[in-house]
Design a protein around this motif. Sequence first.
Motif, PDB file in Angstrom:
ATOM      1  N   THR A  16      61.916  41.105  44.500  1.00 58.63           N
ATOM      2  CA  THR A  16      63.044  40.378  43.910  1.00 58.63           C
ATOM      3  C   THR A  16      64.024  41.373  43.280  1.00 58.63           C
ATOM      4  N   LEU A  38      67.889  36.940  42.922  1.00 59.22           N
ATOM      5  CA  LEU A  38      67.150  37.068  41.668  1.00 59.22           C
ATOM      6  C   LEU A  38      66.956  35.712  41.002  1.00 59.22           C
ATOM      7  N   GLY A  39      65.756  35.489  40.498  1.00 57.30           N
ATOM      8  CA  GLY A  39      65.474  34.230  39.810  1.00 57.30           C
ATOM      9  C   GLY A  39      65.970  34.294  38.384  1.00 57.30           C
ATOM     10  N   LYS A 101      56.169  38.364  31.963  1.00 62.96           N
ATOM     11  CA  LYS A 101      55.604  39.377  32.856  1.00 62.96           C
ATOM     12  C   LYS A 101      54.568  40.196  32.092  1.00 62.96           C
ATOM     13  N   TRP A 125      54.160  34.178  43.001  1.00 63.12           N
ATOM     14  CA  TRP A 125      55.238  35.013  42.474  1.00 63.12           C
ATOM     15  C   TRP A 125      54.886  36.492  42.711  1.00 63.12           C
ATOM     16  N   ASN A 175      57.239  29.381  41.451  1.00 60.24           N
ATOM     17  CA  ASN A 175      58.142  30.370  42.028  1.00 60.24           C
ATOM     18  C   ASN A 175      57.323  31.030  43.127  1.00 60.24           C
ATOM     19  N   LYS A 237      63.785  31.364  31.344  1.00 64.05           N
ATOM     20  CA  LYS A 237      64.367  30.448  32.324  1.00 64.05           C
ATOM     21  C   LYS A 237      65.084  29.278  31.656  1.00 64.05           C
ATOM     22  N   ARG A 372      63.162  33.187  50.406  1.00 68.24           N
ATOM     23  CA  ARG A 372      63.449  32.451  49.181  1.00 68.24           C
ATOM     24  C   ARG A 372      64.928  32.474  48.876  1.00 68.24           C
TER      25      ARG A 372
END
Length: 397
Positions: A16, A38-39, A101, A125, A175, A237, A372
Amino acid sequence: MIQLSDRLMAMEESATIAMSRKSRELKAQGKDVISLSLGEPDFFTPQFIKDAAVEAMNNNFTMYTPVPGYDDLRESISLKFKRDNNLDYAKNQIVVSTGAKQSIANVVLSLINEGDEVIIPAPYWVSYLEIVKVAEGVPVVINAGIENDFKITGAQLEAAITPKTKLFMFSTPCNPTGSVYSKEELQDLANVLKKYPHIVALSDEIYEHINFKGKHESLAQFPEIYNQVVTVNGVSKAWAMTGWRLGYIGAPKEIADACDKVQGQFTSATCSITQKAAIAAMKAEPAVLKDMIAAFKSRRELVLNSLNKMPGVITNNPEGAFYVFPDISSFFGKKFGAYTINTAEDLCMYLLEESLVALVSGEAFGDPNCFRISYAASEETLTEAMKRIAEGLAKLS
Ligand code: PMP
Ligand code: GLU
């Protein structure tokens, strides 16, 4: 000559992050690339959270903090778990980290010995697998296909369990697939986990608020497995705080203590100012996120409607997060000019260079038939991106 560790050499770069770097480089060369790689929410952090940070700085909350986070932050997280998830986590069961993370890395490093098996449903993920590998664990991947809405059943989980299984990790909403486990589906997993009380389940619920289905369901809600579950969450998020770096766990006390110890040697606590800002986020009613969730929902419709008109593209019906993970394997073997598409990675490279849209290929998420799309972008940007993808795919034959 510098010799890097075997551990590092065995690790893949985050796909990502690699794809977003590539699209940034192309943009710097003047190319009009649209990055859906990118998320990351495209919204700004709400003003009341920024105000709390300014106040924290002005009040000199600028020093080292307790490693697992300020007491008042952990109290507010404890209340949030009760309010939103009906989960009871006392302050000493909560550890705040530098992003979810790090929360995940702490848990894995706290539990995994060399050779221990970690069950991970794919698509997963990107970082799960690499974190397990760094800890010298063995990832055991269960393939959850698009035909099952990319979710696994208790029977599939049980079939993957061996005497070496130590941990099971997954995300809901997921994800990269946007799949959301229902209460019944989680109960099915819980029924299996309760038979193996030494197995820990890491339930990554960082997208809990971005859920179009209704109420979020937590794995830790089932009392028979509560003592086996680590619930991971964070502010990146829902509160558009990706750069602030704050994630947290609610966990059995032994695991929380272990994560506190790991973190005490690696990074200490996350930023003091971020922690004070996060208190404001924790105290806010999730109802204030209504407009953002509505925006994501209508973007999802836009992207799904476009994808469903593209011949050869198959989608599931993502019910949460801000990703779609279509199966594009029907394009394998097709060509355009100098491009031959044999993999999802080839297709993403082609769409980046030829159509100027950055996506992330499914290989890094454990499903090489898919790519994705992160739809955390404006409707205008998404409309243009979907037009480019449709044209790019139509040129392949
Ligand atoms: N879990 C999932 C499923 C994610 O998509 C992400 C991506 N940001 C994270 C954890 C980590 O989030 P952060 O470190 O920004 O809190
Ligand atoms: N988690 C986000 C993503 O999947 C951000 C990038 C990352 O942390 O890897 O794109």
